[in-house]
Design a protein around this motif. Structure first.
Motif, short mmCIF file in Angstrom:
data_model
loop_
_atom_site.label_atom_id
_atom_site.label_comp_id
_atom_site.label_asym_id
_atom_site.label_seq_id
_atom_site.Cartn_x
_atom_site.Cartn_y
_atom_site.Cartn_z
N LEU A 92 0.87 -1.17 0.00
CA LEU A 92 0.00 0.00 0.00
C LEU A 92 0.91 1.22 0.00
O LEU A 92 1.54 1.54 1.00
N GLY A 93 0.98 1.89 -1.16
CA GLY A 93 2.01 2.93 -1.31
C GLY A 93 1.49 4.35 -1.43
O GLY A 93 2.24 5.27 -1.75
N ASP A 94 0.21 4.54 -1.16
CA ASP A 94 -0.36 5.88 -1.38
C ASP A 94 0.19 6.94 -0.43
O ASP A 94 0.25 8.12 -0.77
N ARG A 95 0.60 6.49 0.75
CA ARG A 95 1.12 7.45 1.75
C ARG A 95 2.36 8.18 1.26
O ARG A 95 2.66 9.27 1.73
N VAL A 96 3.10 7.55 0.34
CA VAL A 96 4.32 8.16 -0.18
C VAL A 96 4.03 9.58 -0.69
O VAL A 96 4.84 10.48 -0.53
N ARG A 97 2.84 9.75 -1.30
CA ARG A 97 2.48 11.05 -1.89
C ARG A 97 1.82 11.98 -0.89
O ARG A 97 1.40 13.07 -1.26
N ARG B 8 -0.05 -6.32 9.24
CA ARG B 8 0.18 -5.02 8.62
C ARG B 8 1.55 -4.51 9.05
O ARG B 8 1.83 -4.37 10.23
N ILE B 9 2.42 -4.28 8.09
CA ILE B 9 3.80 -3.91 8.39
C ILE B 9 4.11 -2.56 7.77
O ILE B 9 3.92 -2.36 6.57
N LEU B 10 4.60 -1.63 8.59
CA LEU B 10 5.06 -0.35 8.04
C LEU B 10 6.49 -0.50 7.56
O LEU B 10 7.34 -1.03 8.28
N VAL B 11 6.76 -0.10 6.34
CA VAL B 11 8.12 -0.15 5.79
C VAL B 11 8.47 1.23 5.26
O VAL B 11 7.72 1.82 4.48
N GLY B 12 9.60 1.76 5.70
CA GLY B 12 9.98 3.09 5.23
C GLY B 12 11.44 3.39 5.47
O GLY B 12 12.17 2.59 6.05
N LYS B 13 11.83 4.55 5.01
CA LYS B 13 13.23 4.96 5.13
C LYS B 13 13.34 6.30 5.85
O LYS B 13 13.04 7.34 5.28
N VAL B 26 12.42 -5.60 -0.03
CA VAL B 26 11.91 -6.17 1.21
C VAL B 26 10.39 -6.01 1.28
O VAL B 26 9.67 -6.96 1.65
N ALA B 27 9.88 -4.84 0.88
CA ALA B 27 8.43 -4.61 0.90
C ALA B 27 7.71 -5.66 0.05
O ALA B 27 6.72 -6.25 0.47
N ARG B 28 8.26 -5.93 -1.14
CA ARG B 28 7.61 -6.91 -2.02
C ARG B 28 7.71 -8.32 -1.47
O ARG B 28 6.78 -9.11 -1.60
N ALA B 29 8.85 -8.61 -0.82
CA ALA B 29 9.00 -9.95 -0.23
C ALA B 29 7.97 -10.16 0.89
O ALA B 29 7.38 -11.25 0.99
N LEU B 30 7.73 -9.14 1.67
CA LEU B 30 6.73 -9.26 2.75
C LEU B 30 5.33 -9.42 2.15
O LEU B 30 4.52 -10.21 2.65
N ARG B 31 5.07 -8.68 1.08
CA ARG B 31 3.79 -8.85 0.40
C ARG B 31 3.64 -10.29 -0.10
O ARG B 31 2.59 -10.92 0.09
N ASP B 32 4.70 -10.79 -0.71
CA ASP B 32 4.63 -12.15 -1.26
C ASP B 32 4.49 -13.20 -0.16
O ASP B 32 4.07 -14.32 -0.43
N ALA B 33 4.87 -12.82 1.06
CA ALA B 33 4.68 -13.73 2.19
C ALA B 33 3.27 -13.56 2.79
O ALA B 33 2.96 -14.11 3.84
N GLU B 36 0.39 -7.28 4.51
CA GLU B 36 0.02 -5.99 3.95
C GLU B 36 1.07 -4.96 4.38
O GLU B 36 1.23 -4.68 5.56
N VAL B 37 1.77 -4.44 3.39
CA VAL B 37 2.87 -3.54 3.67
C VAL B 37 2.43 -2.10 3.43
O VAL B 37 1.97 -1.76 2.33
N ILE B 38 2.55 -1.28 4.43
CA ILE B 38 2.28 0.15 4.24
C ILE B 38 3.63 0.78 3.97
O ILE B 38 4.49 0.88 4.86
N TYR B 39 3.84 1.16 2.72
CA TYR B 39 5.13 1.71 2.32
C TYR B 39 5.07 3.23 2.37
O TYR B 39 4.23 3.85 1.70
N THR B 40 5.94 3.83 3.17
CA THR B 40 5.84 5.29 3.36
C THR B 40 6.88 6.06 2.55
O THR B 40 6.82 7.27 2.48
N GLY B 41 7.85 5.34 1.99
CA GLY B 41 8.80 6.01 1.10
C GLY B 41 10.01 6.60 1.80
O GLY B 41 10.30 6.30 2.96
N LEU B 42 10.67 7.46 1.05
CA LEU B 42 11.97 8.02 1.45
C LEU B 42 11.82 9.21 2.40
O LEU B 42 10.76 9.81 2.49
N ARG B 43 12.95 9.55 3.03
CA ARG B 43 13.11 10.81 3.76
C ARG B 43 12.02 11.05 4.79
O ARG B 43 11.43 12.12 4.89
N GLN B 44 11.77 10.02 5.57
CA GLN B 44 10.77 10.14 6.63
C GLN B 44 11.45 10.64 7.91
O GLN B 44 12.53 10.19 8.27
#
Ligand SMILES: Nc1nc2c(ncn2[C@@H]2O[C@H](COP(=O)(O)OP(=O)(O)OP(=O)(O)O)[C@@H](O)[C@H]2O)c(=O)[nH]1
Ligand SMILES: [Mg+2]
Lengths: 339, 140
Positions: A92-97, B8-13, B26-33, B36-44
């Motif tokens: 779930l990647g919407d938070r990135v934006r 539900r796993i938060l994954v970010g940088k 890693v996010a995709r590997a967790l999904r494949d396992a 539900e990965v909440i990906y927050t992206g870079l520069r957090q």
């Protein structure tokens, strides 16, 4: 559960988050939560945002949420992404934006996976929106990928539906998906900084003009009141086509104003309540269906059910007769149990 | 545990380094396992991460830090987690972390530290185990 419910009423973010998790994981929890909170709902303006993958929905939601905050409204966001049909997992990647929205207590963001609802919105999504409504948020933005059933579901859940297009994806009449005119209250051409944006806008406006007659008829049926008032009221809303550059926050104030206007229009025309009625009707019928299926499972022995399925598959019986037989068995068991 | 349960796993940088290839893998590997990965992206910022974890009600938090600023960032993140009474959420970290720092990170509550050589299998099964333990605690 009771403590959680009263914390949700006070708008506590942690309680909202926990209750939504429970709702996602258990139909019973969803039922309890909705029963407890329903009287507190009905105040929020629910806005659906749909459109092709990558059209800029999340970026738009980010900008729109900031605009509503400037207007003094609190905002809650549900961002739905599809679950993988193979593993059931999701990214779930919407938070990135939506990073601009952090640190503001007047904003709450929740990502949800569609969890095997064939692209549609799950029961959990609408229950989560009710939790946010009861928690007192003024505006609820629901982002969902515009594909098949999700699009139809969002239009029946939201008061106002935005369909997002982007140039290069749907910039001529042929490539604009059929059906969006029926669901869009506002059309947005995002990425207006890209070439082809004004062409896309013109194409959409032309389509709107062509589709106008159909739209009125369609909504007239949907409203199902038969009262001419409802029909004229619907045709009074001119679907605006607005250009935005979400990344630069261009055109966002105008879009927020159009959303507010649509709400005023719905309230003044009586359409707000008509939409609430058709949503309620649909919701009740869905729940009734679930109950009836449950009843069927508990009243008719499984081998009976299996026997009829096999008979239909082997062409020894037709499906109508099988359904009628199951229905009769179910109703007679229910009658007996009542005596 | 219920097979259908979706952790539900938060994954970010957190921090300033801009390399997100590894963390996306890693996010995709967790999904494949099946998670539900909440990906927050870079520069957090640490604040952004903990706020997102609270709103998303996650079962675990996985972070990637390659900038070398892991001690400062993780200290702040673990502080915020304590302040928000979220210490029941397991936190794991990927990055290039010297051995002496690993011990210190564990001392402030980081559950797992994975270097560049760690396999995806190893990470996903670690996360599953941590999530199972957390659920058992929640239901106790
Ligand atoms: N040039 C330009 N790019 C934009 C604009 N709005 C969004 N983008 C970019 O388009 C890409 C996709 O944006 P998102 O907001 O993630 O799109 P989305 O519709 O939410 O995508 P999904 O959730 O994956 O369907 C990102 O790289 C954005 O930066 C815009 O107005 N102009
Ligand atoms: Mg998105």
């Amino acid at each position: 559960m009771d403590a959680l419910i009263s914390q949700v009423r006070q708008g506590q973010h942690r309680a909202i988050a926990r209750l939504i998790t429970r709702i996602e994981n258990s139909a019973t929890a969803a039922e309890q939560a909705v029963i407890a909170l329903y009287a507190d709902t009905g105040k929020a303006h629910v806005v659906g945002i749909t459109g092709s993958p990558g059209s800029g929905k999340s970026t738009l939601v980010n900008a729109l949420a900031k605009a509503f905050r400037r207007l003094g409204r609190t905002v809650s966001i549900i961002a739905v992404d599809p679950s993988s049909p193979f593993t059931g997992g999701a990214v779930l990647g919407d938070r990135v934006r939506m990073r601009d929205l952090s640190g503001d207590k007047g904003i709450f963001i929740r990502s949800m996976a569609s969890r095997g609802k064939l692209g549609g919105l799950s029961q959990a999504t609408s229950a989560a929106a009710k939790v946010m409504d009861a928690a007192g948020f003024d505006v609820i933005l629901i982002e969902t990928v515009g594909a098949g059933q999700a699009e139809v579901d969002i239009a029946s859940t939201a008061h106002t539906t935005l369909v997002i297009e982007a140039p290069g994806m749907g910039d001529d009449i042929q490539s604009i998906k059929a059906g969006i005119l029926e669901i869009a209250d506002i059309l947005v051409v995002n990425k207006a900084d890209r070439p082809g944006a004004s062409r896309a806008k013109r194409a959409l406006e032309a389509m709107l003009q062509l589709g106008h007659a159909t739209r009125v008829r369609h909504h007239g049926v949907m409203m199902s009141s038969g009262a001419p008032a409802a029909e004229t009221a619907v045709s009074d809303w001119q679907v605006p086509v607005l250009e935005t550059v979400s990344t630069e926050e261009v055109g966002i104030e105008e879009l927020a104003a159009a959303i507010v206007n649509h709400r005023i229009y719905l309230k003044e025309s009586g359409d707000w309540f008509e939409r609430e009625k058709s949503r309620s009707r649909q919701e009740i019928e869905q729940l009734l269906q679930l109950r009836l299926m449950d009843r069927l499972r508990t009243t008719v022995p499984e081998n009976n059910h299996d026997r009829l399925v096999a008979a239909v598959a082997a062409r020894e019986m037709d499906p109508y007769t099988a359904a009628a037989e199951l229905f009769d068995q179910m109703s007679s068991t229910i009658r007996e149990s009542e005596i | 545990m219920d097979q259908a349960y979706k952790p539900r796993i938060l994954v970010g940088k957190p921090g300033l380094d801009g390399h997100d290839r590894g963390v996306k893998v890693v996010a995709r590997a967790l999904r494949d396992a099946g998670m539900e990965v909440i990906y927050t992206g870079l520069r957090q910022t640490p604040e952004m991460i903990v706020e997102a974890a609270l709103q998303e009600d996650v079962d675990a938090i996985g972070l990637s830090i390659l900038s070398g600023a892991h001690m400062a960032l993780m200290t702040r993140i673990m502080e915020l987690i304590k302040e928000n009474e979220m210490t029941d959420i397991p936190v794991f970290l990927g990055g290039i972390v010297p051995n002496e720092d690993v011990l210190e990170l564990q001392a402030i509550g980081v559950k797992g530290v994975f270097g560049p050589g760690a396999g995806l299998e190893q990470i996903t099964s670690f996360v599953w185990d941590e999530v199972k333990e957390k659920l058992a605690r929640d239901n106790a």
